[in-house]
Design a protein around this motif. Structure first.
Motif, PDB file in Angstrom:
ATOM      1  N   ARG A  32       4.505  -5.539   5.231  1.00  0.00           N
ATOM      2  CA  ARG A  32       4.164  -4.535   4.212  1.00  0.00           C
ATOM      3  C   ARG A  32       3.181  -5.169   3.232  1.00  0.00           C
ATOM      4  O   ARG A  32       3.394  -6.274   2.737  1.00  0.00           O
ATOM      5  N   VAL A  33       2.096  -4.461   2.951  1.00  0.00           N
ATOM      6  CA  VAL A  33       1.072  -4.909   2.008  1.00  0.00           C
ATOM      7  C   VAL A  33       0.968  -3.863   0.902  1.00  0.00           C
ATOM      8  O   VAL A  33       0.845  -2.670   1.182  1.00  0.00           O
ATOM      9  N   ILE A  34       1.007  -4.327  -0.327  1.00  0.00           N
ATOM     10  CA  ILE A  34       0.840  -3.442  -1.475  1.00  0.00           C
ATOM     11  C   ILE A  34      -0.546  -3.700  -2.049  1.00  0.00           C
ATOM     12  O   ILE A  34      -0.912  -4.851  -2.326  1.00  0.00           O
ATOM     13  N   ILE A  35      -1.321  -2.629  -2.212  1.00  0.00           N
ATOM     14  CA  ILE A  35      -2.673  -2.752  -2.750  1.00  0.00           C
ATOM     15  C   ILE A  35      -2.760  -1.944  -4.035  1.00  0.00           C
ATOM     16  O   ILE A  35      -2.408  -0.763  -4.055  1.00  0.00           O
ATOM     17  N   GLU A  36      -3.230  -2.599  -5.081  1.00  0.00           N
ATOM     18  CA  GLU A  36      -3.437  -1.937  -6.366  1.00  0.00           C
ATOM     19  C   GLU A  36      -4.818  -2.292  -6.883  1.00  0.00           C
ATOM     20  O   GLU A  36      -5.312  -3.393  -6.649  1.00  0.00           O
ATOM     21  N   GLN A  37      -5.424  -1.353  -7.587  1.00  0.00           N
ATOM     22  CA  GLN A  37      -6.730  -1.605  -8.182  1.00  0.00           C
ATOM     23  C   GLN A  37      -6.513  -2.084  -9.612  1.00  0.00           C
ATOM     24  O   GLN A  37      -5.775  -1.460 -10.382  1.00  0.00           O
ATOM     25  N   ASP A  38      -7.156  -3.207  -9.974  1.00  0.00           N
ATOM     26  CA  ASP A  38      -6.983  -3.728 -11.323  1.00  0.00           C
ATOM     27  C   ASP A  38      -7.970  -3.090 -12.292  1.00  0.00           C
ATOM     28  O   ASP A  38      -8.782  -2.243 -11.914  1.00  0.00           O
ATOM     29  N   GLU A  39      -7.885  -3.506 -13.556  1.00  0.00           N
ATOM     30  CA  GLU A  39      -8.708  -2.900 -14.603  1.00  0.00           C
ATOM     31  C   GLU A  39     -10.205  -3.167 -14.429  1.00  0.00           C
ATOM     32  O   GLU A  39     -11.032  -2.459 -14.987  1.00  0.00           O
ATOM     33  N   ASP A  40     -10.553  -4.174 -13.632  1.00  0.00           N
ATOM     34  CA  ASP A  40     -11.956  -4.484 -13.362  1.00  0.00           C
ATOM     35  C   ASP A  40     -12.477  -3.804 -12.102  1.00  0.00           C
ATOM     36  O   ASP A  40     -13.628  -3.998 -11.719  1.00  0.00           O
ATOM     37  N   GLY A  41     -11.616  -3.036 -11.425  1.00  0.00           N
ATOM     38  CA  GLY A  41     -12.030  -2.326 -10.224  1.00  0.00           C
ATOM     39  C   GLY A  41     -11.794  -3.083  -8.929  1.00  0.00           C
ATOM     40  O   GLY A  41     -12.062  -2.559  -7.851  1.00  0.00           O
ATOM     41  N   MET A  42     -11.288  -4.317  -9.022  1.00  0.00           N
ATOM     42  CA  MET A  42     -10.991  -5.090  -7.815  1.00  0.00           C
ATOM     43  C   MET A  42      -9.694  -4.586  -7.197  1.00  0.00           C
ATOM     44  O   MET A  42      -8.792  -4.136  -7.902  1.00  0.00           O
ATOM     45  N   PHE A  43      -9.602  -4.673  -5.878  1.00  0.00           N
ATOM     46  CA  PHE A  43      -8.392  -4.285  -5.163  1.00  0.00           C
ATOM     47  C   PHE A  43      -7.588  -5.546  -4.873  1.00  0.00           C
ATOM     48  O   PHE A  43      -8.087  -6.481  -4.241  1.00  0.00           O
ATOM     49  N   ILE A  44      -6.358  -5.582  -5.358  1.00  0.00           N
ATOM     50  CA  ILE A  44      -5.470  -6.733  -5.206  1.00  0.00           C
ATOM     51  C   ILE A  44      -4.439  -6.395  -4.136  1.00  0.00           C
ATOM     52  O   ILE A  44      -3.768  -5.367  -4.209  1.00  0.00           O
ATOM     53  N   ALA A  45      -4.325  -7.252  -3.132  1.00  0.00           N
ATOM     54  CA  ALA A  45      -3.385  -7.046  -2.029  1.00  0.00           C
ATOM     55  C   ALA A  45      -2.316  -8.132  -2.084  1.00  0.00           C
ATOM     56  O   ALA A  45      -2.630  -9.313  -2.262  1.00  0.00           O
ATOM     57  N   GLU A  46      -1.053  -7.715  -1.930  1.00  0.00           N
ATOM     58  CA  GLU A  46       0.076  -8.631  -2.017  1.00  0.00           C
ATOM     59  C   GLU A  46       1.067  -8.327  -0.903  1.00  0.00           C
ATOM     60  O   GLU A  46       1.260  -7.177  -0.534  1.00  0.00           O
ATOM     61  N   VAL A  47       1.701  -9.374  -0.387  1.00  0.00           N
ATOM     62  CA  VAL A  47       2.696  -9.229   0.672  1.00  0.00           C
ATOM     63  C   VAL A  47       4.052  -9.640   0.094  1.00  0.00           C
ATOM     64  O   VAL A  47       4.322 -10.831  -0.067  1.00  0.00           O
ATOM     65  N   PRO A  48       4.910  -8.664  -0.248  1.00  0.00           N
ATOM     66  CA  PRO A  48       6.182  -8.993  -0.900  1.00  0.00           C
ATOM     67  C   PRO A  48       7.080  -9.956  -0.113  1.00  0.00           C
ATOM     68  O   PRO A  48       7.759 -10.788  -0.710  1.00  0.00           O
ATOM     69  N   SER A  49       7.075  -9.881   1.201  1.00  0.00           N
ATOM     70  CA  SER A  49       7.968 -10.737   1.990  1.00  0.00           C
ATOM     71  C   SER A  49       7.414 -12.151   2.182  1.00  0.00           C
ATOM     72  O   SER A  49       8.102 -13.013   2.730  1.00  0.00           O
ATOM     73  N   LEU A  50       6.175 -12.396   1.722  1.00  0.00           N
ATOM     74  CA  LEU A  50       5.571 -13.730   1.800  1.00  0.00           C
ATOM     75  C   LEU A  50       5.190 -14.149   0.375  1.00  0.00           C
ATOM     76  O   LEU A  50       4.067 -13.891  -0.065  1.00  0.00           O
ATOM     77  N   PRO A  51       6.098 -14.748  -0.369  1.00  0.00           N
ATOM     78  CA  PRO A  51       5.850 -15.076  -1.769  1.00  0.00           C
ATOM     79  C   PRO A  51       4.552 -15.859  -1.986  1.00  0.00           C
ATOM     80  O   PRO A  51       4.285 -16.844  -1.302  1.00  0.00           O
ATOM     81  N   GLY A  52       3.735 -15.374  -2.900  1.00  0.00           N
ATOM     82  CA  GLY A  52       2.478 -16.034  -3.211  1.00  0.00           C
ATOM     83  C   GLY A  52       1.327 -15.656  -2.305  1.00  0.00           C
ATOM     84  O   GLY A  52       0.200 -16.115  -2.503  1.00  0.00           O
ATOM     85  N   CYS A  53       1.568 -14.813  -1.317  1.00  0.00           N
ATOM     86  CA  CYS A  53       0.510 -14.380  -0.397  1.00  0.00           C
ATOM     87  C   CYS A  53      -0.207 -13.189  -1.029  1.00  0.00           C
ATOM     88  O   CYS A  53       0.241 -12.048  -0.929  1.00  0.00           O
TER      89      CYS A  53
END
Length: 70
Positions: free
Chosen positions: A4-25
């Motif tokens: 599972r990948v969570i993608i959110e757009q930050d205040e600068d317009g960049m898309f940040i992708a994170e993998v909850p089951s892989l800490p720090g990924c």
């Protein structure tokens, strides 16, 4: 393998992708597509590192998406 990948757009317009089951990924991209490509590479490197250090690799996910009218 699927993660599972969570993608959110930050205040600068960049898309940040994170993998909850892989800490720090975490990775990013200027577009959603670029963020997905970058996080895929990050996941591969993360798993290679786990294997190299004889650490357990979190299992792949199985999930269904259900769409409802609303």
């Amino acid at each position: 393998m699927k993660y599972r990948v969570i993608i959110e757009q930050d205040e600068d317009g960049m898309f940040i992708a994170e993998v909850p089951s892989l800490p720090g990924c975490i990775s990013q991209g200027e577009t959603r597509t670029e963020a997905l490509k970058n996080i895929q590479e990050a996941i591969e490197v993360y798993i290679e590192s786990l294997n190299a250090h004889n650490e357990p690799v979190p299992p792949s996910i199985e999930e269904e998406i259900v769409e409802v009218a609303g």
